[in-house]
Design a protein around this motif. Structure first.
Motif, mmCIF file in Angstrom:
data_model
loop_
_atom_site.group_PDB
_atom_site.id
_atom_site.type_symbol
_atom_site.label_atom_id
_atom_site.label_comp_id
_atom_site.label_asym_id
_atom_site.label_seq_id
_atom_site.Cartn_x
_atom_site.Cartn_y
_atom_site.Cartn_z
ATOM 1 N N UNK A 75 -5.183 -21.387 6.775
ATOM 2 C CA UNK A 75 -5.701 -20.129 7.311
ATOM 3 C C UNK A 75 -7.219 -20.060 7.149
ATOM 4 N N UNK A 76 -7.697 -20.450 5.973
ATOM 5 C CA UNK A 76 -9.149 -20.454 5.739
ATOM 6 C C UNK A 76 -9.832 -21.448 6.668
ATOM 7 N N UNK A 77 -9.197 -22.600 6.901
ATOM 8 C CA UNK A 77 -9.774 -23.591 7.816
ATOM 9 C C UNK A 77 -9.894 -23.019 9.223
ATOM 10 N N UNK A 78 -8.865 -22.298 9.667
ATOM 11 C CA UNK A 78 -8.925 -21.682 11.000
ATOM 12 C C UNK A 78 -9.995 -20.605 11.079
ATOM 13 N N UNK A 79 -10.120 -19.822 10.006
ATOM 14 C CA UNK A 79 -11.170 -18.789 9.979
ATOM 15 C C UNK A 79 -12.539 -19.439 10.065
ATOM 16 N N UNK A 80 -12.723 -20.510 9.293
ATOM 17 C CA UNK A 80 -14.023 -21.193 9.308
ATOM 18 C C UNK A 80 -14.256 -21.854 10.658
ATOM 19 N N UNK A 86 -27.267 -19.715 11.701
ATOM 20 C CA UNK A 86 -26.921 -20.655 10.653
ATOM 21 C C UNK A 86 -26.863 -22.056 11.240
ATOM 22 N N UNK A 87 -27.576 -22.989 10.643
ATOM 23 C CA UNK A 87 -27.593 -24.368 11.123
ATOM 24 C C UNK A 87 -26.479 -25.211 10.511
ATOM 25 N N UNK A 88 -25.714 -24.644 9.614
ATOM 26 C CA UNK A 88 -24.636 -25.361 8.946
ATOM 27 C C UNK A 88 -23.491 -25.599 9.928
ATOM 28 N N UNK A 89 -22.977 -26.815 9.936
ATOM 29 C CA UNK A 89 -21.859 -27.149 10.829
ATOM 30 C C UNK A 89 -20.556 -26.652 10.216
ATOM 31 N N UNK A 90 -20.094 -25.505 10.657
ATOM 32 C CA UNK A 90 -18.880 -24.911 10.108
ATOM 33 C C UNK A 90 -17.632 -25.651 10.588
ATOM 34 N N UNK A 91 -17.708 -26.324 11.724
ATOM 35 C CA UNK A 91 -16.573 -27.107 12.192
ATOM 36 C C UNK A 91 -16.246 -28.225 11.218
ATOM 37 N N UNK A 92 -17.276 -28.861 10.703
ATOM 38 C CA UNK A 92 -17.073 -29.920 9.713
ATOM 39 C C UNK A 92 -16.445 -29.395 8.436
ATOM 40 N N UNK A 140 -14.559 -26.710 8.224
ATOM 41 C CA UNK A 140 -13.178 -26.375 8.565
ATOM 42 C C UNK A 140 -12.282 -27.607 8.563
ATOM 43 N N UNK A 141 -12.797 -28.719 9.073
ATOM 44 C CA UNK A 141 -12.031 -29.961 9.072
ATOM 45 C C UNK A 141 -11.803 -30.468 7.644
ATOM 46 N N UNK A 142 -12.789 -30.276 6.777
ATOM 47 C CA UNK A 142 -12.613 -30.660 5.367
ATOM 48 C C UNK A 142 -11.480 -29.851 4.749
ATOM 49 N N UNK A 160 -8.054 -31.354 3.083
ATOM 50 C CA UNK A 160 -7.599 -30.956 1.745
ATOM 51 C C UNK A 160 -6.153 -30.466 1.800
ATOM 52 N N UNK A 161 -5.814 -29.682 2.807
ATOM 53 C CA UNK A 161 -4.445 -29.172 2.950
ATOM 54 C C UNK A 161 -3.458 -30.319 3.175
#
Length: 149
Positions: free
Chosen positions: A46-51, A64-70, A72-74, A78-79
């Motif tokens: 769920x947190x991955x989908x939110x991110x 924000x320059x941070x790659x949130x897709x990356x 989310x994939x992390x 982990x899951x």
């Protein structure tokens, strides 16, 4: 001696009552921890989908320059990794309970096989984690010494 073995039922387990009680209690706690683990996996996904979805819409807005897709994939990785030990624990608990209550040696064997797999997975995962720590230590320590001069 051979007569005693022939008179015993084929599926009778040779565990003392005290050991059976310990195994049943262990299976109950293992089942509880597995359920909590499955809920944890659900929350991680769920947190991955939110991110992945939520923050990807917000990135242009907040700049924000941070790659949130990356990130989310992390979370998804982990899951997936977390799923295997939780699944082994759940199968161990289920099979041990079945084996003890039903006096089924095949279920007991399957339960202990899953316990072995759980410990093997955790051992390999620990070796990999310690290796990554050692690698970072041997890479980051010399690099940090260069920047401290």
């Amino acid at each position: 001696m051979e007569n005693m073995e022939e008179n015993e039922p084929a599926n009778s387990s040779h565990f003392p009552v005290e050991v059976k009680n310990y195994l049943l209690e262990t299976s109950k706690w293992g089942n509880f921890l597995a359920i909590v683990g499955y809920v944890g996996i659900g929350l991680i996904i769920l947190m991955a989908l939110v991110v992945l979805i939520g923050f990807s819409f917000l990135n242009p807005v907040i700049g924000n320059d941070l790659d949130m897709g990356g990130i989310g994939l992390i979370y998804i990785v982990i899951a997936v990794v977390y799923y295997f030990p939780i699944n082994y624990l759940h199968r161990f608990s289920k099979q041990i309970k079945l084996g003890i209550t039903g006096n089924d040696e095949h279920s007991l064997t399957s339960g202990f096989e899953n316990l072995k797999s759980l410990f093997k997975f955790m051992g390999i995962f620990t070796i990999i984690t310690l290796s990554i720590y050692a690698l970072f230590l041997f890479i980051l320590l010399p690099v940090s010494m260069l920047f401290m001069k």
